[in-house]
Design a protein around this motif. Structure first.
Motif, PDB file in Angstrom:
ATOM      1  N   TYR A 138      -1.849   2.710  16.129  1.00 10.80           N
ATOM      2  CA  TYR A 138      -2.082   1.649  15.108  1.00 10.80           C
ATOM      3  C   TYR A 138      -3.194   2.495  14.219  1.00 10.80           C
ATOM      4  CZ  TYR A 138      -5.970   0.309  18.397  1.00 10.80           C
ATOM      5  OH  TYR A 138      -7.050   0.284  19.154  1.00 10.80           O
ATOM      6  N   ARG A 181      -9.015   4.378  18.003  1.00 13.34           N
ATOM      7  CA  ARG A 181     -10.037   5.560  18.289  1.00 13.34           C
ATOM      8  C   ARG A 181     -10.771   5.194  19.733  1.00 13.34           C
ATOM      9  NH1 ARG A 181     -12.883   8.520  14.855  1.00 13.34           N
ATOM     10  NH2 ARG A 181     -12.000   7.613  13.077  1.00 13.34           N
ATOM     11  N   CYS A 182     -11.321   6.144  20.399  1.00 15.47           N
ATOM     12  CA  CYS A 182     -11.678   5.915  21.571  1.00 15.47           C
ATOM     13  C   CYS A 182     -13.220   5.443  21.701  1.00 15.47           C
ATOM     14  CB  CYS A 182     -11.540   7.166  22.519  1.00 15.47           C
ATOM     15  SG  CYS A 182     -12.174   7.061  24.304  1.00 15.47           S
ATOM     16  N   ASP A 183     -13.665   4.673  22.356  1.00 10.67           N
ATOM     17  CA  ASP A 183     -15.036   4.454  22.477  1.00 10.67           C
ATOM     18  C   ASP A 183     -15.956   4.906  23.318  1.00 10.67           C
ATOM     19  OD1 ASP A 183     -14.173   2.955  24.675  1.00 10.67           O
ATOM     20  OD2 ASP A 183     -14.414   0.814  23.905  1.00 10.67           O
ATOM     21  N   ILE A 201      -3.603  -0.279  30.997  1.00  8.10           N
ATOM     22  CA  ILE A 201      -3.268  -1.253  30.099  1.00  8.10           C
ATOM     23  C   ILE A 201      -2.084  -0.910  29.179  1.00  8.10           C
ATOM     24  CG2 ILE A 201      -5.258  -2.700  29.484  1.00  8.10           C
ATOM     25  CD1 ILE A 201      -6.609  -0.698  28.126  1.00  8.10           C
ATOM     26  N   PRO A 229       2.708 -12.965  22.244  1.00 10.33           N
ATOM     27  CA  PRO A 229       2.791 -14.344  23.067  1.00 10.33           C
ATOM     28  C   PRO A 229       4.238 -14.928  22.351  1.00 10.33           C
ATOM     29  CG  PRO A 229       1.416 -13.756  21.033  1.00 10.33           C
ATOM     30  CD  PRO A 229       1.664 -12.493  21.525  1.00 10.33           C
ATOM     31  N   ILE A 260      -2.822 -10.957  14.333  1.00  7.43           N
ATOM     32  CA  ILE A 260      -3.213 -12.164  15.396  1.00  7.43           C
ATOM     33  C   ILE A 260      -3.923 -11.218  16.667  1.00  7.43           C
ATOM     34  CG2 ILE A 260      -2.424 -13.629  17.069  1.00  7.43           C
ATOM     35  CD1 ILE A 260       0.322 -14.124  15.200  1.00  7.43           C
ATOM     36  N   GLY A 261      -5.145 -11.807  16.827  1.00  3.68           N
ATOM     37  CA  GLY A 261      -6.001 -11.038  17.830  1.00  3.68           C
ATOM     38  C   GLY A 261      -7.087 -10.338  17.328  1.00  3.68           C
ATOM     39  N   THR A 262      -8.260 -10.457  18.008  1.00  2.35           N
ATOM     40  CA  THR A 262      -9.564  -9.860  17.804  1.00  2.35           C
ATOM     41  C   THR A 262     -10.235  -9.103  18.774  1.00  2.35           C
ATOM     42  OG1 THR A 262     -10.561 -12.152  17.911  1.00  2.35           O
ATOM     43  CG2 THR A 262      -9.795 -11.347  15.447  1.00  2.35           C
ATOM     44  N   GLN A 304     -10.416  -2.577  15.672  1.00  2.00           N
ATOM     45  CA  GLN A 304     -10.367  -1.489  14.861  1.00  2.00           C
ATOM     46  C   GLN A 304      -9.382  -1.280  13.851  1.00  2.00           C
ATOM     47  OE1 GLN A 304      -9.422   1.382  18.191  1.00  2.00           O
ATOM     48  NE2 GLN A 304     -11.470   1.773  18.563  1.00  2.00           N
ATOM     49  N   ARG A 347      -8.581 -16.563  18.022  1.00  2.00           N
ATOM     50  CA  ARG A 347      -8.770 -17.572  19.140  1.00  2.00           C
ATOM     51  C   ARG A 347     -10.217 -17.312  19.514  1.00  2.00           C
ATOM     52  NH1 ARG A 347      -4.350 -17.748  23.524  1.00  2.00           N
ATOM     53  NH2 ARG A 347      -5.431 -15.892  24.373  1.00  2.00           N
ATOM     54  N   ARG A 354     -14.595  -7.010  27.497  1.00  2.00           N
ATOM     55  CA  ARG A 354     -14.779  -5.740  27.103  1.00  2.00           C
ATOM     56  C   ARG A 354     -15.458  -5.723  25.580  1.00  2.00           C
ATOM     57  NH1 ARG A 354     -12.948  -0.274  28.350  1.00  2.00           N
ATOM     58  NH2 ARG A 354     -13.160   0.857  26.399  1.00  2.00           N
ATOM     59  N   ALA A 391      -2.081  -8.040  17.848  1.00  5.02           N
ATOM     60  CA  ALA A 391      -2.950  -7.355  18.349  1.00  5.02           C
ATOM     61  C   ALA A 391      -3.387  -8.014  19.612  1.00  5.02           C
ATOM     62  CB  ALA A 391      -4.464  -7.024  17.568  1.00  5.02           C
ATOM     63  N   THR A 392      -2.353  -8.653  20.355  1.00  2.00           N
ATOM     64  CA  THR A 392      -2.703  -9.645  21.387  1.00  2.00           C
ATOM     65  C   THR A 392      -2.729  -9.049  22.871  1.00  2.00           C
ATOM     66  OG1 THR A 392      -0.212  -9.815  21.343  1.00  2.00           O
ATOM     67  CG2 THR A 392      -1.585 -11.224  20.155  1.00  2.00           C
ATOM     68  N   TRP A 397      -9.296 -10.558  30.267  1.00  2.00           N
ATOM     69  CA  TRP A 397      -7.973  -9.571  31.000  1.00  2.00           C
ATOM     70  C   TRP A 397      -8.527  -8.966  32.139  1.00  2.00           C
ATOM     71  CZ3 TRP A 397      -8.559  -4.574  31.610  1.00  2.00           C
ATOM     72  CH2 TRP A 397      -9.289  -3.935  30.636  1.00  2.00           C
TER      73      TRP A 397
HETATM   74  P1  NAP Z   1      -7.251  -7.799  24.086  1.00  2.00           P
HETATM   75  O1  NAP Z   1      -8.756  -7.343  24.403  1.00  2.00           O
HETATM   76  O2  NAP Z   1      -6.790  -8.521  25.325  1.00  2.00           O
HETATM   77  O3  NAP Z   1      -7.380  -8.519  23.035  1.00  2.00           O
HETATM   78  C1  NAP Z   1      -6.237  -9.473  22.376  1.00  2.00           C
HETATM   79  C2  NAP Z   1      -6.613 -10.470  21.361  1.00  2.00           C
HETATM   80  O4  NAP Z   1      -5.376 -11.150  21.165  1.00  2.00           O
HETATM   81  C3  NAP Z   1      -7.715 -11.343  21.952  1.00  2.00           C
HETATM   82  O5  NAP Z   1      -8.461 -11.698  20.499  1.00  2.00           O
HETATM   83  C4  NAP Z   1      -6.864 -12.646  22.324  1.00  2.00           C
HETATM   84  O6  NAP Z   1      -7.663 -13.872  22.233  1.00  2.00           O
HETATM   85  C5  NAP Z   1      -5.644 -12.472  21.226  1.00  2.00           C
HETATM   86  N1  NAP Z   1      -4.484 -13.512  21.563  1.00  2.00           N
HETATM   87  C6  NAP Z   1      -3.740 -12.933  22.830  1.00  2.00           C
HETATM   88  N2  NAP Z   1      -2.609 -14.000  22.696  1.00  2.00           N
HETATM   89  C7  NAP Z   1      -2.961 -14.698  21.708  1.00  2.00           C
HETATM   90  C8  NAP Z   1      -2.235 -15.866  21.147  1.00  2.00           C
HETATM   91  N3  NAP Z   1      -1.167 -16.285  22.063  1.00  2.00           N
HETATM   92  N4  NAP Z   1      -2.889 -16.416  20.175  1.00  2.00           N
HETATM   93  C9  NAP Z   1      -3.970 -15.855  19.612  1.00  2.00           C
HETATM   94  N5  NAP Z   1      -4.481 -15.006  19.821  1.00  2.00           N
HETATM   95  C10 NAP Z   1      -3.994 -14.382  20.829  1.00  2.00           C
HETATM   96  O7  NAP Z   1      -6.519  -6.550  23.678  1.00  2.00           O
HETATM   97  P2  NAP Z   1      -6.647  -5.169  22.827  1.00  2.00           P
HETATM   98  O8  NAP Z   1      -7.408  -5.473  21.845  1.00  2.00           O
HETATM   99  O9  NAP Z   1      -5.432  -4.527  22.778  1.00  2.00           O
HETATM  100  O10 NAP Z   1      -7.518  -4.632  23.866  1.00  2.00           O
HETATM  101  C11 NAP Z   1      -7.233  -4.128  25.245  1.00  2.00           C
HETATM  102  C12 NAP Z   1      -8.116  -3.282  26.093  1.00  2.00           C
HETATM  103  O11 NAP Z   1      -7.827  -1.854  25.588  1.00  2.00           O
HETATM  104  C13 NAP Z   1      -9.530  -3.215  25.408  1.00  2.00           C
HETATM  105  O12 NAP Z   1     -10.347  -4.104  26.056  1.00  2.00           O
HETATM  106  C14 NAP Z   1     -10.137  -1.806  25.838  1.00  2.00           C
HETATM  107  O13 NAP Z   1     -10.063  -1.771  27.191  1.00  2.00           O
HETATM  108  C15 NAP Z   1      -8.688  -1.179  25.520  1.00  2.00           C
HETATM  109  N6  NAP Z   1      -8.847  -0.516  24.129  1.00  2.00           N
HETATM  110  C16 NAP Z   1      -9.907   0.330  24.093  1.00  2.00           C
HETATM  111  C17 NAP Z   1     -10.057   0.823  22.699  1.00  2.00           C
HETATM  112  C18 NAP Z   1     -11.184   1.896  22.452  1.00  2.00           C
HETATM  113  O14 NAP Z   1     -11.184   2.754  23.050  1.00  2.00           O
HETATM  114  N7  NAP Z   1     -11.697   1.671  21.576  1.00  2.00           N
HETATM  115  C19 NAP Z   1      -9.040   0.425  21.561  1.00  2.00           C
HETATM  116  C20 NAP Z   1      -8.276  -0.711  21.903  1.00  2.00           C
HETATM  117  C21 NAP Z   1      -8.102  -1.133  23.197  1.00  2.00           C
HETATM  118  P3  NAP Z   1      -8.504 -14.300  23.383  1.00  2.00           P
HETATM  119  O15 NAP Z   1      -9.707 -13.266  23.286  1.00  2.00           O
HETATM  120  O16 NAP Z   1      -8.748 -15.580  23.174  1.00  2.00           O
HETATM  121  O17 NAP Z   1      -7.743 -14.189  24.757  1.00  2.00           O
END
Ligand code: NAP
Length: 545
Positions: free
Chosen positions: A54, A58-60, A147, A153, A186-188, A194, A211, A331, A380-381, A495
């Motif tokens: 997407y 980027r890696c953190d 992951i 959803p 959808i999703g933050t 990012q 949310r 996270r 972005a869920t 998660w």
């Molecule tokens: P995530 O952290 O699980 O975030 C998902 C987002 O979608 C949350 O804001 C969640 O809200 C929302 N959401 C989920 N279901 C929904 C629904 N039915 N309606 C509305 N909103 C909904 O997923 P992610 O952002 O893909 O990240 C997952 C993990 O991947 C990260 O925590 C990290 O470990 C890794 N990651 C790392 C990097 C990096 O290195 N920089 C980048 C991307 C991902 P809620 O919070 O209310 O559940």
């Protein structure tokens, strides 16, 4: 799985996944003389970095630390262009590694493993794929990442939507042109945070559906400074060795003082400095931010104030400020201009914390009673983390028991590496290991080395089967939970806790005791003759006795 099907091949080891775990496993095992076959569902290597394309991905973890350490020439020769690497650069690195070590010839791409059943009499796994392969192997290794099962959803009406839908975790390889479009995100979480600033620059209009707001720290990313790269490369081996015994598998400046041991003024100055430096090191501002609520409150409040300083519209700023959980227990996100994006005229925020999105319509969606029209919806869920991908394969151990059945109340492993009744099944960065609470590359290398060394140990000692003892597993599961319960982590619907997936058991899945501590535990296990594991001798050797 049908017994009538012909066995097409036999190897020592089958590996699922050609991400960073699978690539290093293949390199090591093949080098040690084990016949090895890797199955990968994508058409290329890279795992997470293959799928998550997407905009803004980027890696953190800093580039100099988020890379393999097993080969000195590789780490000296590779150049990272930025302090925090963008997805294309990490994918290029994975491809370079695959070519450099000639790994592709043993990887079957675009092939998903569907089932793996253990045959107790033969002491072998039978692995089947969606392409009709049927392989017998002594060892079966799930190197499928933590992951990797994207979660969209189930919102009513989604199938009738007429625009484009995209998930950040499964982004089209050809990219998505959103120019001129009105889009919904959808999703933050980390992915949304990012993607949103980059999408906002490309699209005509972005509406973000939030949310739960997230704490995010600026990455302060910059081009790689030659002197910084030089400092790392001058004593890379020593730095890598040090990283392996830290709390998170990376060298960060951690303050060893508690938050309230200093004056209010010093606390604020510390947070300000950390914010300026950027990155997840913010959580290292004091040593008790993740164990003491009052300490955490001070760090959380500082971020809320920063958001209010950045975001001009007070109502939007208020909505973006997280209040319902302690900072770091979900996270932490690392961004490049996330909060600033809400000052753009083409970005709106919709709060859906009280009421979920009502339905998707052919033109858009309805939320809070209001109809929106969109050309595209970006999900972005997140992911069904830690266990989702393991359960996607029909894994059956002794007596035909499914892994999913055994883990119905939550994952049960010894050291996050193996599960009792599933002999010779290894998981790389499985639940119950530091995994997602660490620099993944460090944890991956440690697990690959542990698994490879165990397989070599078995070969050298004439052993055929390795399996954890039930008691060792029970004790480890308890230890993982007790360790988490001494922190603030269980207070968030994260998660990590399985809280993002309806019906998933709630318990803290990674091991939070620290990368260094965990490594020492594993070293002790080996030093004490693989304490907690049981072995069975080779059937032929046992018969000859
Ligand atoms: P995530 O952290 O699980 O975030 C998902 C987002 O979608 C949350 O804001 C969640 O809200 C929302 N959401 C989920 N279901 C929904 C629904 N039915 N309606 C509305 N909103 C909904 O997923 P992610 O952002 O893909 O990240 C997952 C993990 O991947 C990260 O925590 C990290 O470990 C890794 N990651 C790392 C990097 C990096 O290195 N920089 C980048 C991307 C991902 P809620 O919070 O209310 O559940």
């Amino acid at each position: 799985m049908s017994d009538q099907q012909a066995t097409t091949s036999t190897v020592d080891v089958v590996i699922v996944g050609a991400g960073f775990s699978g690539l290093y496993l293949l390199h090591r095992l093949r080098g040690l003389g084990f016949s090895t076959r890797v199955f990968e569902r994508g058409d290329g290597v890279g795992g997470t970095w293959y799928w998550n394309r997407y905009p803004g991905a980027r890696c953190d973890v800093e580039s100099m630390q988020y890379s393999y350490s097993f080969d000195e020439a590789l780490q000296q020769e590779w150049h990272w262009p930025e302090k925090f690497s963008a997805q294309p650069d990490i994918l290029a690195y994975a491809n370079h590694v695959a070519d450099r070590f000639d790994l592709r010839k043993d990887i079957d791409f675009e092939t998903s493993v569907t089932a793996a059943h253990y045959d107790e009499a033969a002491r072998r796994w039978t692995i089947e794929t969606d392409r009709g392969d049927r392989v017998r192997a002594q060892h079966f290794i799930m190197a499928t990442g933590c992951i990797s099962t994207a979660q969209t959803p189930e919102i009513e009406g989604l199938s009738d939507y007429e625009g484009g839908t995209y998930h950040t975790g499964n982004w089209p390889h050809e990219g998505v042109d959103v120019s001129g479009q009105h889009i919904a995100v959808i999703g933050t979480g980390s992915s949304g945070i990012q993607a949103i600033p980059v999408l906002a620059e490309q699209a005509a209009h972005v509406t973000v559906f939030q949310r739960t707001p997230n704490y995010s720290i600026p990455s302060q990313n910059e081009p790689m400074r030659p002197e910084y790269e030089g400092e790392w490369k001058a004593d890379y081996q020593d730095k890598r060795a040090e990283m392996r015994y830290t709390a998170h598998g990376s060298l960060k400046d951690l303050n060893d003082k508690p938050a309230h041991s200093v004056s209010e003024e010093e606390r604020q100055t510390t947070y300000e400095k950390r914010w300026e430096i950027g990155g997840a090191g913010y959580l290292g501002s004091f040593n008790n931010l993740l164990t003491d609520q009052e300490a955490n409150d001070t760090a959380s409040e500082f971020v809320r104030q920063q958001i209010k300083k950045i975001v001009k519209d007070p109502e939007t700023a208020e909505l973006l400020a997280p209040k319902t959980y302690p900072i770091g227990t979900k996270r932490i996100c690392i961004d490049s201009g996330y909060f600033e994006t809400y000052n753009r005229a083409n970005v709106d925020l919709v709060d859906i914390s009280e009421k979920p999105i009502e339905r998707v319509t052919p033109e858009g969606l309805t939320a809070n009673g209001k109809r929106y029209e969109f050309d595209s919806i970006v999900f972005a869920t997140g992911f069904d983390a830690m266990t989702g991908t393991l359960f996607n394969v029909d894994i059956r151990g002794r007596a035909g028991q499914a892994l999913k059945e055994k883990w119905y109340a939550g994952p049960r492993t010894y050291l996050g590496l193996m599960s009792e009744a599933f002999p010779n099944l290894f998981m790389i960065t499985g639940p119950g290991s530091p995994s997602v609470k660490s620099n993944m590359l460090v944890s991956i290398e440690q697990h690959v080395d542990f698994v490879t060394d165990s397989i070599v140990h078995m070969r050298d000692q004439g052993l055929e089967v390795m399996e954890p003892e039930r008691q060792a597993e029970d004790d480890w599961v308890d230890h993982v939970q007790e360790t988490a319960n001494r922190t603030l982590f269980p207070r968030a619907n994260s998660w990590y806790m399985g809280a993002n997936i309806p019906g998933k058991p709630r318990l803290f899945m990674p091991y939070i005791g620290g990368v260094g501590r965990y490594r020492r535990i594993c070293e002790d296990v080996i030093a004490e003759s693989y304490k907690g594991f049981r072995f069975e001798a080779n059937a032929s050797a046992a018969a000859a006795e």
